[in-house]
Write an enzyme that holds these catalytic residues in place. Structure first.
Site, mmCIF file in Angstrom:
data_model
loop_
_atom_site.group_PDB
_atom_site.id
_atom_site.type_symbol
_atom_site.label_atom_id
_atom_site.label_comp_id
_atom_site.label_asym_id
_atom_site.label_seq_id
_atom_site.Cartn_x
_atom_site.Cartn_y
_atom_site.Cartn_z
ATOM 1 N N TYR A 1 7.599 -2.695 -10.803
ATOM 2 C CA TYR A 1 6.766 -3.886 -10.942
ATOM 3 C C TYR A 1 6.376 -4.043 -12.411
ATOM 4 O O TYR A 1 5.446 -3.420 -12.902
ATOM 5 C CB TYR A 1 5.514 -3.793 -10.073
ATOM 6 C CG TYR A 1 5.782 -3.714 -8.582
ATOM 7 C CD1 TYR A 1 7.029 -4.047 -8.052
ATOM 8 C CD2 TYR A 1 4.794 -3.303 -7.703
ATOM 9 C CE1 TYR A 1 7.273 -3.970 -6.689
ATOM 10 C CE2 TYR A 1 5.020 -3.231 -6.341
ATOM 11 C CZ TYR A 1 6.267 -3.567 -5.837
ATOM 12 O OH TYR A 1 6.499 -3.477 -4.481
ATOM 13 N N PRO B 1 3.631 -10.008 3.715
ATOM 14 C CA PRO B 1 2.907 -10.157 4.986
ATOM 15 C C PRO B 1 2.395 -11.560 5.264
ATOM 16 O O PRO B 1 2.173 -11.907 6.437
ATOM 17 C CB PRO B 1 1.742 -9.175 4.841
ATOM 18 C CG PRO B 1 1.491 -9.096 3.366
ATOM 19 C CD PRO B 1 2.863 -9.188 2.746
ATOM 20 N N GLY C 1 4.627 -21.296 7.886
ATOM 21 C CA GLY C 1 4.409 -22.742 7.900
ATOM 22 C C GLY C 1 4.850 -23.424 9.189
ATOM 23 O O GLY C 1 4.273 -24.444 9.584
ATOM 24 N N GLY C 2 5.861 -22.875 9.859
ATOM 25 C CA GLY C 2 6.362 -23.509 11.073
ATOM 26 C C GLY C 2 5.712 -23.024 12.347
ATOM 27 O O GLY C 2 6.133 -23.416 13.448
#
Length: 283
Positions: free
Chosen positions: A66, A212, A217-218
């Site tokens: 990272y 997570p 959205g659906g």
């Protein structure tokens, strides 16, 4: 009203000798765009990390890739000397040739170098949980896990976890060294690791879902629950993960204090069994 603490989610045992609150923090987002380089504001990144601890989060997940290195360096700058109860987990096995590039490197010599680098950057003598980030198709799994087991035997690693693993790969790793956690992609929409969540619950392993709070959205049941409780969809999907299995330790990440407080507030949100089932698509 004050922000609920992470402890509202209850606790989870890691490896039999570490107990942490069951809402952690993923420190990937304190880096620059594309998880590459420095954040836009180092001061803001460190404010986020300090607020993590203030909110009762005592499990932070990071990786040497990272930044690379940036997340680990910032964690130490912001939080060292660490609170006694803080568990920092990191990972090795991915290298970053450039922005957006993630290349597996499971060579034993690389993993040793990666681990030593994480110890230096995090200012630790031992990594509480060291996770093999991803299998390298060019290196036998036994060689990679064997190298990590050697580092554990040397006292540089307390517990070993794996990431982006199948059950077959997990079993192969377990034949070499005890594995205490699995970190795979898992959320409301991506349920490819469903059987591994159940396995973790049965065998008292910890399941760390990455991504997570994505891909919801659906899901109309998520939106309906958010409207009912007057909270965000992100908070609902975190509450769903907490309700899905006691083996799950969510690690949502953010570079914003506001988003962090929103995520941690989900620790105090309890969904009904019917709502959990609806979000899971079981109704």
């Amino acid at each position: 009203m004050s922000t609920p603490q992470a402890g509202a989610a209850g606790t989870i045992d890691l490896g039999g000798d570490l107990t942490v609150n069951r809402l952690g923090y993923g420190a990937m987002r304190v880096t620059g765009d594309g998880i590459w380089g420095e954040p836009k504001s180092r001061d803001e990144a460190k404010r986020v990390l300090r607020r993590v601890v203030e909110l009762g989060v005592d499990f932070i997940d990071t990786a040497d890739s990272y930044g690379p290195d940036v997340s680990e360096i910032l964690i130490a700058e912001a939080l060292h000397p660490y609170p006694e109860n803080l568990v920092i987990a990191t990972k090795g096995g991915l290298v970053r040739p450039g922005p957006g590039q993630w290349v597996p490197d499971g060579r034993p010599e690389h993993l040793r170098e990666a681990l030593e680098g994480s110890l230096r950057r995090l200012r630790l003598d031992q990594i509480p949980l060291y996770q093999f980030h991803r299998i390298d198709p060019n290196v036998p799994l036994e060689d990679s896990i064997g190298a990590i087991a050697e580092l554990k035997a040397e006292g540089k690693i307390r517990h070993v976890g794996v990431s982006n693993f199948t059950e077959e790969q997990l079993r192969a790793a377990q034949r070499i060294t005890p594995i205490v956690s699995i970190q795979n992609r898992y959320n409301v929409d991506d349920r490819n690791s469903e059987s591994l969540v159940d396995l973790c619950e049965q065998e008292r392993l910890v399941f760390l879902p990455w991504a997570p709070i994505q891909d919801h959205g659906g899901n109309s049941a998520v939106q309906e629950a958010a409207a009912k409780y007057g909270v965000t969809a992100h908070q609902i999907v975190l509450a769903w993960l907490l309700a899905r299995s006691p083996s799950i330790l969510p690690i949502p990440g953010t570079g914003s204090v506001g988003h962090l407080e929103e995520n941690v507030a989900a620790a105090g949100l309890e969904l009904t069994p019917a709502e959990v089932a609806a979000i899971s698509g079981l109704n």
